[in-house]
Design a protein around this motif. Structure first.
Motif, PDB file in Angstrom:
ATOM      1  N   PRO A 145       0.807  -1.235   0.000  1.00 55.27           N
ATOM      2  CA  PRO A 145       0.000   0.000   0.000  1.00 55.27           C
ATOM      3  C   PRO A 145       0.836   1.279   0.000  1.00 55.27           C
ATOM      4  CG  PRO A 145       0.102  -0.873   2.219  1.00 55.27           C
ATOM      5  CD  PRO A 145       0.857  -1.848   1.340  1.00 55.27           C
ATOM      6  N   ILE A 146       1.505   1.530  -1.090  1.00 49.12           N
ATOM      7  CA  ILE A 146       2.344   2.726  -1.213  1.00 49.12           C
ATOM      8  C   ILE A 146       1.532   4.002  -0.995  1.00 49.12           C
ATOM      9  CG2 ILE A 146       3.675   4.111  -2.859  1.00 49.12           C
ATOM     10  CD1 ILE A 146       5.270   1.794  -1.766  1.00 49.12           C
ATOM     11  N   PHE A 147       0.298   4.045  -1.490  1.00 46.65           N
ATOM     12  CA  PHE A 147      -0.528   5.240  -1.309  1.00 46.65           C
ATOM     13  C   PHE A 147      -0.714   5.556   0.177  1.00 46.65           C
ATOM     14  CE2 PHE A 147      -2.988   4.348  -5.529  1.00 46.65           C
ATOM     15  CZ  PHE A 147      -1.879   4.729  -6.259  1.00 46.65           C
ATOM     16  N   ASP A 218       0.056  -0.570  -5.137  1.00 43.93           N
ATOM     17  CA  ASP A 218      -1.257  -0.095  -5.564  1.00 43.93           C
ATOM     18  C   ASP A 218      -1.159   0.822  -6.772  1.00 43.93           C
ATOM     19  OD1 ASP A 218      -0.033   1.760  -3.872  1.00 43.93           O
ATOM     20  OD2 ASP A 218      -1.605   1.654  -2.360  1.00 43.93           O
ATOM     21  N   LEU A 219       0.004   1.448  -6.997  1.00 42.14           N
ATOM     22  CA  LEU A 219       0.175   2.227  -8.229  1.00 42.14           C
ATOM     23  C   LEU A 219       0.167   1.314  -9.447  1.00 42.14           C
ATOM     24  CD1 LEU A 219       0.626   4.991  -9.530  1.00 42.14           C
ATOM     25  CD2 LEU A 219       3.078   4.644  -9.239  1.00 42.14           C
ATOM     26  N   ASP A 220       0.788   0.145  -9.336  1.00 42.72           N
ATOM     27  CA  ASP A 220       0.730  -0.829 -10.431  1.00 42.72           C
ATOM     28  C   ASP A 220      -0.710  -1.234 -10.716  1.00 42.72           C
ATOM     29  OD1 ASP A 220       3.579  -1.164 -10.858  1.00 42.72           O
ATOM     30  OD2 ASP A 220       3.639  -2.290  -8.984  1.00 42.72           O
ATOM     31  N   ILE A 221      -1.472  -1.495  -9.648  1.00 45.93           N
ATOM     32  CA  ILE A 221      -2.871  -1.888  -9.816  1.00 45.93           C
ATOM     33  C   ILE A 221      -3.662  -0.745 -10.458  1.00 45.93           C
ATOM     34  CG2 ILE A 221      -4.964  -2.584  -8.610  1.00 45.93           C
ATOM     35  CD1 ILE A 221      -2.865  -4.749  -8.613  1.00 45.93           C
ATOM     36  N   ARG A 225      -1.705  -2.985 -14.278  1.00 39.95           N
ATOM     37  CA  ARG A 225      -0.704  -4.037 -14.435  1.00 39.95           C
ATOM     38  C   ARG A 225      -0.980  -5.230 -13.511  1.00 39.95           C
ATOM     39  NH1 ARG A 225       2.542   0.666 -15.023  1.00 39.95           N
ATOM     40  NH2 ARG A 225       3.015   0.770 -12.805  1.00 39.95           N
ATOM     41  N   PHE A 226      -0.610  -6.426 -13.987  1.00 41.94           N
ATOM     42  CA  PHE A 226      -0.453  -7.664 -13.214  1.00 41.94           C
ATOM     43  C   PHE A 226      -1.733  -8.432 -12.900  1.00 41.94           C
ATOM     44  CE2 PHE A 226       3.208  -4.957 -11.966  1.00 41.94           C
ATOM     45  CZ  PHE A 226       4.163  -5.657 -12.686  1.00 41.94           C
ATOM     46  N   LEU A 227      -2.859  -7.802 -12.659  1.00 44.38           N
ATOM     47  CA  LEU A 227      -4.033  -8.569 -12.258  1.00 44.38           C
ATOM     48  C   LEU A 227      -4.527  -9.520 -13.345  1.00 44.38           C
ATOM     49  CD1 LEU A 227      -6.219  -6.061 -10.193  1.00 44.38           C
ATOM     50  CD2 LEU A 227      -4.941  -8.037  -9.360  1.00 44.38           C
ATOM     51  N   ALA A 247      -7.405   1.805  -9.087  1.00 47.26           N
ATOM     52  CA  ALA A 247      -7.150   0.584  -8.326  1.00 47.26           C
ATOM     53  C   ALA A 247      -8.459  -0.095  -7.946  1.00 47.26           C
ATOM     54  CB  ALA A 247      -6.328   0.913  -7.087  1.00 47.26           C
ATOM     55  N   ARG A 248      -9.428   0.700  -7.483  1.00 48.92           N
ATOM     56  CA  ARG A 248     -10.731   0.131  -7.113  1.00 48.92           C
ATOM     57  C   ARG A 248     -11.398  -0.535  -8.319  1.00 48.92           C
ATOM     58  NH1 ARG A 248     -15.126   1.760  -3.454  1.00 48.92           N
ATOM     59  NH2 ARG A 248     -16.700   0.125  -3.708  1.00 48.92           N
ATOM     60  N   ARG A 249     -11.385   0.137  -9.441  1.00 49.20           N
ATOM     61  CA  ARG A 249     -12.016  -0.402 -10.652  1.00 49.20           C
ATOM     62  C   ARG A 249     -11.346  -1.705 -11.088  1.00 49.20           C
ATOM     63  NH1 ARG A 249     -11.290   3.743 -13.614  1.00 49.20           N
ATOM     64  NH2 ARG A 249      -9.294   3.060 -14.490  1.00 49.20           N
ATOM     65  N   ASN A 250     -10.022  -1.740 -11.051  1.00 51.61           N
ATOM     66  CA  ASN A 250      -9.308  -2.920 -11.544  1.00 51.61           C
ATOM     67  C   ASN A 250      -9.418  -4.097 -10.583  1.00 51.61           C
ATOM     68  OD1 ASN A 250      -8.503  -1.623 -13.910  1.00 51.61           O
ATOM     69  ND2 ASN A 250      -6.669  -0.778 -12.955  1.00 51.61           N
ATOM     70  N   VAL A 251      -9.431  -3.835  -9.278  1.00 51.14           N
ATOM     71  CA  VAL A 251      -9.616  -4.920  -8.317  1.00 51.14           C
ATOM     72  C   VAL A 251     -11.037  -5.477  -8.422  1.00 51.14           C
ATOM     73  CG1 VAL A 251      -9.712  -5.502  -5.857  1.00 51.14           C
ATOM     74  CG2 VAL A 251      -7.818  -4.130  -6.744  1.00 51.14           C
TER      75      VAL A 251
END
Length: 465
Positions: A145-147, A218-221, A225-227, A247-251
Motif C-alpha cells: 500500500p504505497i498510497f 497499488d500504483l501498479d494496480i 498491471r499484473f491482475l 485501483a478500485r475499478r481494476n480490483v
C-alpha cells in the motif's frame, strides 16, 4: 543526469551538484518510482555529504536476505517540500533479471556495514518493490500500500493529514522517512504506518509457510498491471486505507472475473486518492466538506468529497467498512477478540474453535482500527448482514467483536446495527470470486504468536489459491 551501473561497481554522477541552502547530513534517498520489473532500470535519488556511499539491497521474505550491493560517489542536496518533487541527484540502477519479485529494502551507508543492519529506520532506507519481468505462473499477488505509506509520510513538513496533495518523490513511503501517528503500545519496534509494522510480519509468515508470492504496488494496480497475469488471489494486509479510482475499478474487475481477494487488514479503501496528472509524482485527496471550519474531523463528517463510502461504499467490494467498525488510536485498549459465529466453516478448520468461542482476546487482536458490516441476529441466533450499507446479502459473518463506547467512530448512515469488527467471507459464485476480510489492522501482529490466527490465515491462503 542518470548513472548507469552494475551492482558493486561505483560510477560517479554525470554532473557536479552543490545546491544552495541547508545541506543534508548523513544520507537518505528515494526511488523515482515505487516498483520496477526485474531486469529493468530504476532511478534512485540519493543525497549525502559523504564523498562516496554504498547501497545494500535486502529482499524481505521469511527473513531479510542480502541481494546485492552498488556504490557511487556522493552528492549533496537540500531537503524539499512535501508537495513537490525533491529533485535529488539521480543514479540509475539496473535490477538484475534473476531477482525474484519481492519487497526490497535498500540500506544506504557511508561506511562499511557489518552484519545485517536494521531494516526499518526513519532515514537511510528506501523501499523498492520488484515485480516479475513476465507472468511467473504463481497464483498469489501481494499488494503493497504505497498510497497509504505516503499519506502518512511527513517528509518535507506535510502529509495528507495536513494538505490535499503530496509527492511520492521524497524520502519515506514505507521506510526511511518520518511518519504521522501515535505509538503502538503493543509493538513499539516500528511506527504503525510503515512496512515494518504490518506488511513485513505478514510477509514473513506467508513466505515462511511456503506460499509462493509475487508483489506489486497499488500504483501498479491503478495503472492496470499484473491482475490479468494469471493470479488466483490478491492479498493485502495491515493498513491499506487509500485507494485510487483506477485501483478500485481494476480490483473489482479482477473479482468479477473470478479472482479471489484476501484482506488481512482494516480501514481498507476508506479514502479515495487521485494520482496526480504527472503520473507517479503525487497523490491528491479532498477530505473536507465545503466550508468546513478548521479542526473539523473528516471521519466524523458528511459530504467529504473523497470518502469512498459516501459515493461508492467499499462494502460492495470487501463486505465491510470502517464506518461500521472504529478505531482506538492512543494507548492500551480493551482486549477484544472475535467470537466465532460458525465454527463448522472451513475458515476455522484445524483451529479447535467452537461456535461461541473467542480467539485473539489475549493479544488485543481487535484494533487499532477495524471494519464492520451492518447486521442483525436471525431467528437461529446467527448474525446476518442487513445489506443497507452495501454489504452483499450473501456475505457470511464468521466472527464478531462489539466495540466499547470509548473508541473513535466515523459518520455513517442511520442504522440500528451495533459497531462491531466483522470477520467474514463472500464465497465464490457466478457473480465473482471469493472475498475474505479479517477486519482488523492487527491481524499480522498476532500471526507469529496466536495459533488460531495462524491457522485461519493458512486456511484462507491455501483455499483461495
Amino acid at each position: 543526469m542518470g548513472c548507469p551501473s552494475q551492482p558493486g561497481r561505483p560510477v560517479p554522477p554525470r554532473r557536479h551538484c552543490t545546491p544552495p541552502g541547508p545541506r543534508v547530513t548523513g544520507i537518505n534517498g528515494y526511488p523515482s518510482q515505487p516498483s520496477v520489473r526485474a531486469g529493468e532500470t530504476v532511478r534512485l535519488h540519493i543525497a549525502t555529504s559523504a564523498p562516496h556511499f554504498n547501497i545494500d539491497f535486502y529482499r524481505w521474505g521469511s527473513k531479510p536476505r542480502h541481494a546485492g550491493r552498488v556504490g557511487w560517489l556522493g552528492c549533496d542536496a537540500a531537503p524539499g517540500r512535501y508537495d513537490r518533487d525533491w529533485h535529488w541527484p539521480a543514479y540509475d540502477f539496473r535490477v538484475p533479471r534473476d531477482w525474484p519479485s519481492g519487497v526490497y529494502v535498500a540500506v544506504l551507508s557511508t561506511d562499511p556495514v557489518s552484519g545485517t543492519p536494521l531494516m526499518d529506520t526513519r532515514e537511510a532506507r528506501m523501499l523498492l518493490v520488484v515485480t516479475p519481468p513476465a507472468p511467473s505462473g504463481r497464483k498469489v499477488l501481494y499488494k503493497i500500500p504505497i498510497f497509504t505509506y505516503h499519506a502518512y509520510n511527513t517528509a518535507g513538513g506535510g502529509s495528507l493529514y495536513s494538505a490535499s496533495h503530496v509527492t511520492l518523490r521524497r524520502p519515506g513511503g514505507g521506510v526511511g522517512g518520518p511518519v504521522k501517528g501515535l505509538p503502538d503500545p503493543y509493538d513499539a519496534t516500528s511506527p504503525r504506518q510503515t512496512f515494518a509494522h504490518w506488511d513485513a510480519p505478514f510477509i514473513s509468515g506467508m513466505e515462511g509457510s511456503g506460499i509462493e508470492v509475487d508483489y506489486c504496488t497499488d500504483l501498479d494496480i491503478d495503472e492496470g498491471r499484473f491482475l490479468n497475469d494469471g493470479y488466483r488471489l490478491l492479498v493485502s494486509a495491515g493498513h491499506d486505507e487509500y485507494w485510487s479510482t483506477g485501483a478500485r475499478r481494476n480490483v473489482t474487475a479482477f473479482r468479477d472475473g473470478g479472482g479471489n481477494i484476501a484482506n488481512f487488514g482494516a480501514n481498507t479503501c476508506w479514502w479515495r486518492v487521485k494520482v496526480a496528472p504527472t503520473g507517479i509524482s503525487g497523490l491528491e485527496c479532498d477530505k473536507f466538506p465545503p466550508g468546513a471550519p478548521e479542526g473539523t474531523d473528516p471521519d466524523g463528517s458528511y459530504g467529504c468529497p473523497d470518502h469512498w463510502w459516501e459515493s461508492e461504499p467499499e462494502n460492495t467490494l470487501l463486505g465491510v467498512s470502517y464506518r461500521n467498525g472504529g478505531g482506538h488510536w492512543d494507548g492500551p485498549r480493551a482486549s477484544l477478540g472475535f467470537t466465532v459465529a460458525d465454527a463448522d466453516h472451513w475458515v476455522f478448520s484445524g483451529t479447535g474453535l467452537k461456535t461461541g468461542d473467542t480467539f485473539g482476546r489475549d493479544g488485543a487482536l481487535i484494533g487499532y482500527e477495524c471494519d464492520g458490516a451492518a447486521y442483525q441476529i436471525d431467528k437461529d441466533g446467527r448474525p446476518r448482514p442487513t445489506g443497507q450499507d452495501g454489504t452483499p446479502k450473501d456475505f457470511e459473518i464468521l466472527g464478531l467483536a462489539q466495540l466499547p463506547a470509548d473508541w473513535h467512530f466515523a459518520a455513517r448512515e442511520p442504522t440500528d446495527s451495533p459497531r462491531a469488527a466483522t470477520l467474514g467471507l463472500r464465497a465464490s459464485s457466478a457473480s465473482g470470486g471469493a472475498v475474505f476480510t479479517a477486519a482488523t489492522t492487527d491481524w499480522a501482529r498476532l500471526l507469529a504468536t496466536d495459533p488460531h490466527v495462524a491457522t485461519i490465515t493458512r486456511n484462507v491462503l491455501t483455499r483461495l489459491v
